[in-house]
Design a protein around this motif. Sequence first.
Motif, PDB file in Angstrom:
ATOM      1  N   TRP A  81       0.837  -1.207   0.000  1.00 48.09           N
ATOM      2  CA  TRP A  81       0.000   0.000   0.000  1.00 48.09           C
ATOM      3  C   TRP A  81       0.872   1.258   0.000  1.00 48.09           C
ATOM      4  CZ3 TRP A  81      -3.992   2.796  -0.925  1.00 48.09           C
ATOM      5  CH2 TRP A  81      -4.259   3.950  -0.209  1.00 48.09           C
ATOM      6  N   MET A  82       1.955   1.257   0.769  1.00 48.65           N
ATOM      7  CA  MET A  82       2.849   2.412   0.812  1.00 48.65           C
ATOM      8  C   MET A  82       3.491   2.654  -0.556  1.00 48.65           C
ATOM      9  SD  MET A  82       4.645   1.645   4.508  1.00 48.65           S
ATOM     10  CE  MET A  82       5.838   2.968   4.362  1.00 48.65           C
ATOM     11  N   ILE A  83       3.957   1.578  -1.192  1.00 46.88           N
ATOM     12  CA  ILE A  83       4.594   1.721  -2.498  1.00 46.88           C
ATOM     13  C   ILE A  83       3.588   2.223  -3.535  1.00 46.88           C
ATOM     14  CG2 ILE A  83       5.691   0.463  -4.381  1.00 46.88           C
ATOM     15  CD1 ILE A  83       6.938  -1.361  -2.269  1.00 46.88           C
ATOM     16  N   LEU A  91       1.702   6.732  -6.874  1.00 51.98           N
ATOM     17  CA  LEU A  91       0.647   7.607  -7.401  1.00 51.98           C
ATOM     18  C   LEU A  91       0.910   9.070  -7.032  1.00 51.98           C
ATOM     19  CD1 LEU A  91      -2.510   5.419  -6.662  1.00 51.98           C
ATOM     20  CD2 LEU A  91      -1.379   5.791  -8.874  1.00 51.98           C
ATOM     21  N   PHE A  92       1.427   9.284  -5.825  1.00 53.22           N
ATOM     22  CA  PHE A  92       1.728  10.645  -5.392  1.00 53.22           C
ATOM     23  C   PHE A  92       2.830  11.266  -6.254  1.00 53.22           C
ATOM     24  CE2 PHE A  92       4.721  13.121  -2.706  1.00 53.22           C
ATOM     25  CZ  PHE A  92       3.964  14.280  -2.592  1.00 53.22           C
ATOM     26  N   ILE A  98       7.813  13.240   2.131  1.00 51.93           N
ATOM     27  CA  ILE A  98       6.906  12.110   2.274  1.00 51.93           C
ATOM     28  C   ILE A  98       7.670  10.790   2.233  1.00 51.93           C
ATOM     29  CG2 ILE A  98       4.969  10.892   1.207  1.00 51.93           C
ATOM     30  CD1 ILE A  98       4.244  13.468   2.673  1.00 51.93           C
ATOM     31  N   PHE A  99       8.693  10.726   1.403  1.00 52.10           N
ATOM     32  CA  PHE A  99       9.504   9.513   1.359  1.00 52.10           C
ATOM     33  C   PHE A  99      10.190   9.263   2.701  1.00 52.10           C
ATOM     34  CE2 PHE A  99      13.611   7.429   0.701  1.00 52.10           C
ATOM     35  CZ  PHE A  99      13.185   6.243   0.096  1.00 52.10           C
ATOM     36  N   ASN A 147      -3.028  17.038  -4.733  1.00 56.66           N
ATOM     37  CA  ASN A 147      -2.106  15.920  -4.540  1.00 56.66           C
ATOM     38  C   ASN A 147      -0.687  16.401  -4.243  1.00 56.66           C
ATOM     39  OD1 ASN A 147      -1.138  12.936  -5.188  1.00 56.66           O
ATOM     40  ND2 ASN A 147       0.120  14.274  -6.442  1.00 56.66           N
ATOM     41  N   SER A 148      -0.243  17.460  -4.902  1.00 57.55           N
ATOM     42  CA  SER A 148       1.151  17.888  -4.783  1.00 57.55           C
ATOM     43  C   SER A 148       1.418  18.770  -3.572  1.00 57.55           C
ATOM     44  CB  SER A 148       1.580  18.636  -6.056  1.00 57.55           C
ATOM     45  OG  SER A 148       1.476  17.797  -7.181  1.00 57.55           O
TER      46      SER A 148
END
Length: 381
Positions: free
Chosen positions: A73-75, A80-81, A115-116, A190-191
Amino acid sequence: MRSSEKPPTPGAKLRVFPREGPSFSNPQYAERYKELHRAVFWLLLIAVLANTAPITILPGCPYRIYRLVHLSWMILWYGLFVLGSYWEFVLITTQRVSLDRYLNATESAIYVVHIFSIMLLTWQCRNWAPKVMRNIVRSDIDRAYNIDSNRTKRFIRLHMFLVGIFTCLAIFFNIWTQKCLVYRSILSINSYVMPNIISSISFIQYYLLLQGIAWRQRKLTESLERELFHLHSPRISEVQKIRKHHADLIDFTKVGIENPSMADLAKWLSMLLWLALHVGKVCCILYFNQTIQDEHFRCLTALSRVSCTRNDLQDAITHYIIQMRTNVRQHLVCGVINLDLKFLTSLLVASADFFIFLLQYDVTYEALSKSVQGNVTRNQS
């Protein structure tokens, strides 16, 4: 302190709750553990879905299959982000004027890295986070501390409500600034909006941890006050016990909020990127304002050097000079900060003075602490 405990080795670092703790066969421990999870369940669930907490922190999810599902789910979410951030840059950011384009592109890139780093910390805490919950329960049992579930839930609801208000306002203004175009609004949200929501959720966990420790310290202080001021003869053993519990809580504060060792690089890189972003914004604002003022001064200099005999031309030049001197854009912030590159010098001087003050305070505090510690050691000996 229990008589069976061995005295700590001199110079050794204090460790909080080194035992693995009682098993769930202990009814009191199991009930407290369930009570704590019920109080923070919705925050943990939202944090897991937002990838700011590992799925292992949820009850009933310690197995490897759940970790693999959460990792997938994280990947997927991060992919997508990043894809949305890329299309936002191509379709929206590149269409802006030069200054906005550079600043927005830099900000979006910072969010991608930020976020990463949050997700990296989340994954690395998959084995450590459940131990924090067990340590909290164990310490509460040792201190006879009863969890106030209603107060904890109110605290969580308040901060989630504030995050919800921010989310609604940010989405509303984002749609408004994008002229209600659906694809532009979605990409922009999103960004720029989503990363701030995720970081806010991660900070709620941090706030709750610190507030929970503050609540527990308050109980210890109340116990200490009862022992010292309401008893005719305070018991030294109880004072020592409270002192140990207080030291454990302080140490647990550090243990609870410290990043895993492998996350230090990501943390510092993220901090440096954020610092570079904001310093870059300041420098760009000052640079372009300085450019305008330089051109303004250059024009005035050229007009002042003109000498002519034609009255009509002289009148035109005079009006031009009056216009340049009276119709001037105010390059000031609140009438205080002059928006030119000279401000960088003032900013650096002020920062250096503040840093020197903090350094002097730290040195003084360290010296006093060692002095007090030495006096306590001598008195105990």
